[in-house]
Design a protein around this motif. Structure first.
Motif, mmCIF file in Angstrom:
data_model
loop_
_atom_site.group_PDB
_atom_site.id
_atom_site.type_symbol
_atom_site.label_atom_id
_atom_site.label_comp_id
_atom_site.label_asym_id
_atom_site.label_seq_id
_atom_site.Cartn_x
_atom_site.Cartn_y
_atom_site.Cartn_z
ATOM 1 N N SER A 185 -30.349 -17.214 22.321
ATOM 2 C CA SER A 185 -30.288 -17.440 23.766
ATOM 3 C C SER A 185 -29.207 -18.460 24.047
ATOM 4 C CB SER A 185 -31.629 -17.957 24.292
ATOM 5 O OG SER A 185 -31.874 -19.278 23.820
ATOM 6 N N ALA A 186 -28.770 -18.519 25.304
ATOM 7 C CA ALA A 186 -27.737 -19.484 25.672
ATOM 8 C C ALA A 186 -28.250 -20.911 25.507
ATOM 9 C CB ALA A 186 -27.281 -19.244 27.112
ATOM 10 N N THR A 187 -29.498 -21.158 25.899
ATOM 11 C CA THR A 187 -30.069 -22.498 25.772
ATOM 12 C C THR A 187 -30.088 -22.943 24.322
ATOM 13 O OG1 THR A 187 -31.430 -22.182 27.748
ATOM 14 C CG2 THR A 187 -32.099 -23.915 26.216
ATOM 15 N N ALA A 188 -30.497 -22.039 23.420
ATOM 16 C CA ALA A 188 -30.549 -22.391 21.999
ATOM 17 C C ALA A 188 -29.153 -22.575 21.423
ATOM 18 C CB ALA A 188 -31.300 -21.304 21.227
ATOM 19 N N ALA A 189 -28.206 -21.746 21.839
ATOM 20 C CA ALA A 189 -26.841 -21.858 21.311
ATOM 21 C C ALA A 189 -26.179 -23.145 21.784
ATOM 22 C CB ALA A 189 -26.011 -20.646 21.739
ATOM 23 N N LEU A 190 -26.449 -23.538 23.022
ATOM 24 C CA LEU A 190 -25.849 -24.749 23.553
ATOM 25 C C LEU A 190 -26.414 -25.992 22.864
ATOM 26 C CD1 LEU A 190 -25.782 -23.755 27.322
ATOM 27 C CD2 LEU A 190 -23.794 -24.343 25.942
ATOM 28 N N GLY A 191 -27.718 -25.982 22.596
ATOM 29 C CA GLY A 191 -28.349 -27.048 21.835
ATOM 30 C C GLY A 191 -27.933 -28.432 22.293
ATOM 31 N N ARG A 192 -27.312 -29.187 21.384
ATOM 32 C CA ARG A 192 -26.932 -30.573 21.647
ATOM 33 C C ARG A 192 -25.555 -30.707 22.290
ATOM 34 N NH1 ARG A 192 -23.768 -31.825 16.855
ATOM 35 N NH2 ARG A 192 -24.020 -30.166 15.327
ATOM 36 N N GLU A 193 -24.906 -29.604 22.626
ATOM 37 C CA GLU A 193 -23.523 -29.699 23.103
ATOM 38 C C GLU A 193 -23.400 -30.287 24.509
ATOM 39 O OE1 GLU A 193 -21.866 -29.480 20.757
ATOM 40 O OE2 GLU A 193 -21.881 -27.620 19.626
ATOM 41 N N ASP A 251 -21.082 -17.720 26.362
ATOM 42 C CA ASP A 251 -21.340 -16.403 26.939
ATOM 43 C C ASP A 251 -22.377 -15.688 26.079
ATOM 44 O OD1 ASP A 251 -21.183 -14.448 28.834
ATOM 45 O OD2 ASP A 251 -19.084 -13.951 28.503
ATOM 46 N N THR A 252 -23.039 -14.703 26.677
ATOM 47 C CA THR A 252 -24.091 -13.941 26.008
ATOM 48 C C THR A 252 -23.684 -12.483 25.931
ATOM 49 O OG1 THR A 252 -25.811 -15.442 26.823
ATOM 50 C CG2 THR A 252 -26.510 -13.247 26.089
ATOM 51 N N ASP A 253 -23.704 -11.919 24.739
ATOM 52 C CA ASP A 253 -23.332 -10.512 24.593
ATOM 53 C C ASP A 253 -24.430 -9.643 25.210
ATOM 54 O OD1 ASP A 253 -22.891 -7.829 23.546
ATOM 55 O OD2 ASP A 253 -21.427 -8.781 22.223
ATOM 56 N N PRO A 254 -24.101 -8.835 26.232
ATOM 57 C CA PRO A 254 -25.140 -8.037 26.892
ATOM 58 C C PRO A 254 -25.698 -6.922 26.019
ATOM 59 C CG PRO A 254 -22.977 -7.439 27.710
ATOM 60 C CD PRO A 254 -22.773 -8.633 26.817
ATOM 61 N N ARG A 255 -25.016 -6.608 24.943
ATOM 62 C CA ARG A 255 -25.495 -5.529 24.072
ATOM 63 C C ARG A 255 -26.437 -6.048 22.996
ATOM 64 N NH1 ARG A 255 -21.486 -1.220 22.100
ATOM 65 N NH2 ARG A 255 -23.263 0.100 22.587
ATOM 66 N N SER A 256 -26.110 -7.183 22.391
ATOM 67 C CA SER A 256 -26.947 -7.726 21.324
ATOM 68 C C SER A 256 -27.940 -8.767 21.818
ATOM 69 C CB SER A 256 -26.074 -8.364 20.239
ATOM 70 O OG SER A 256 -25.454 -9.548 20.739
ATOM 71 N N GLY A 257 -27.632 -9.398 22.969
ATOM 72 C CA GLY A 257 -28.478 -10.465 23.475
ATOM 73 C C GLY A 257 -28.197 -11.824 22.856
ATOM 74 N N ARG A 258 -27.303 -11.889 21.881
ATOM 75 C CA ARG A 258 -26.986 -13.166 21.253
ATOM 76 C C ARG A 258 -25.967 -13.933 22.080
ATOM 77 N NH1 ARG A 258 -29.049 -14.557 16.633
ATOM 78 N NH2 ARG A 258 -27.490 -16.157 16.250
ATOM 79 N N SER A 259 -26.155 -15.243 22.117
ATOM 80 C CA SER A 259 -25.232 -16.117 22.848
ATOM 81 C C SER A 259 -24.313 -16.849 21.884
ATOM 82 C CB SER A 259 -26.036 -17.130 23.686
ATOM 83 O OG SER A 259 -26.783 -16.478 24.689
ATOM 84 N N HIS A 260 -23.110 -17.107 22.360
ATOM 85 C CA HIS A 260 -22.080 -17.727 21.517
ATOM 86 C C HIS A 260 -21.469 -18.908 22.255
ATOM 87 C CE1 HIS A 260 -22.330 -14.242 18.835
ATOM 88 N NE2 HIS A 260 -22.475 -13.564 19.949
#
Length: 268
Positions: A185-193, A251-260
């Motif tokens: 998720s975007a929240t998890a990917a952002l983490g401490r940033e 951004d979040t890939d709409p196909r996989s659901g993973r955020s980067h």
């Protein structure tokens, strides 16, 4: 060795297309590719597309003086959608335009993760001393043999676009790449940033969840699949580095659901 730092950048949006060429041969290829999956190419869709080839996008990026004078040791092409003409080698073409000495390759079939992967690879090459200067070209063309299954925000169609980043060792003020990561998720990917003052959060058009923003937020308009963040970075990196200490792209890939997420920091 100092961080890999943005030295120059360029962007291209909605360039002039070509007259369709080689469509019958391409249709034969796409039939062979799609038939085992119970699909067939849409000849009308393929014919009416803009037909902006990856090579065209590269040529337009290199026409920018700041990019064109680069002489990198590493050149990476990143894309989420295939080229109009299958099996074209575009990374060598980019290298030829930039002095002909770079190790080169393309990254595809990763969705919008491809540019983030390219940054990690470029950083590793730089840290190992194998590339003092790197060029990353992020390409997106929209002439496809079948409708692409993307949940487009507001039904906004994708546009042909490209961005290039020239990165090298820091020399005074600059915007240095720190790290890139991904999560479910975007929240998890952002983490401490987001915990520091002077941070700008740049959210791509595919981030639909509410994220805990601390500080300034810049929303990217729809219109790109994998190019959106990088077009904005190419257009605004100089003003952003003057105004903020840290730039966080997400951004979040709409196909996989993973955020980067990619973090850049201003260097003194």
């Amino acid at each position: 060795m100092s961080a890999l730092t943005v030295r120059a950048a360029a962007s291209v949006r909605s360039p002039q297309g070509r007259t369709p060429e080689g469509v019958p041969a391409a249709l034969d290829y796409f039939r062979d590719l799609l038939t085992p999956f119970g699909e067939k190419p849409d000849e009308e869709l393929l014919s009416r597309g803009p037909h902006v080839h990856h090579r065209d996008l590269v040529d337009l990026l290199v026409a920018d003086e700041a990019v064109g004078r680069s002489r990198p040791e590493l050149a990476i092409v990143a894309h989420a959608l295939p080229d109009v003409v299958p099996f074209t080698a575009v990374a060598p073409h980019l290298t030829e335009q930039l002095g002909g000495q770079a190790v080169n390759f393309a990254i595809g079939q990763q969705g919008l993760a491809a540019p983030f992967t390219a940054l990690r690879i470029a950083s590793a090459y730089h840290r190992s001393g194998r590339a003092a200067e790197v060029v990353i070209a992020v390409l997106e063309q929209t002439t496809l043999p079948t409708p692409f299954p993307l949940p487009l925000p507001g039904e906004t169609p994708l546009t042909d676009s490209a961005a290039a980043l020239v990165l090298g060792s820091a020399g005074g003020e600059g915007l240095g790449f720190v790290r890139a990561r991904s999560a479910g998720s975007a929240t998890a990917a952002l983490g401490r940033e987001l915990g520091e003052d002077g941070t700008l959060l740049v959210l791509g058009p595919w981030v639909t969840e509410d994220v805990p923003a601390h500080g300034a937020v810049h929303r990217v308009a729809p219109g790109g699949y994998c190019t959106s963040l990088w077009l904005e970075l190419a257009d605004h990196w100089q003003e952003w580095q003057r105004a903020y200490r840290r730039i966080v792209l997400c951004d979040t890939d709409p196909r996989s659901g993973r955020s980067h997420v990619a973090l850049f920091a201003a260097t003194a």
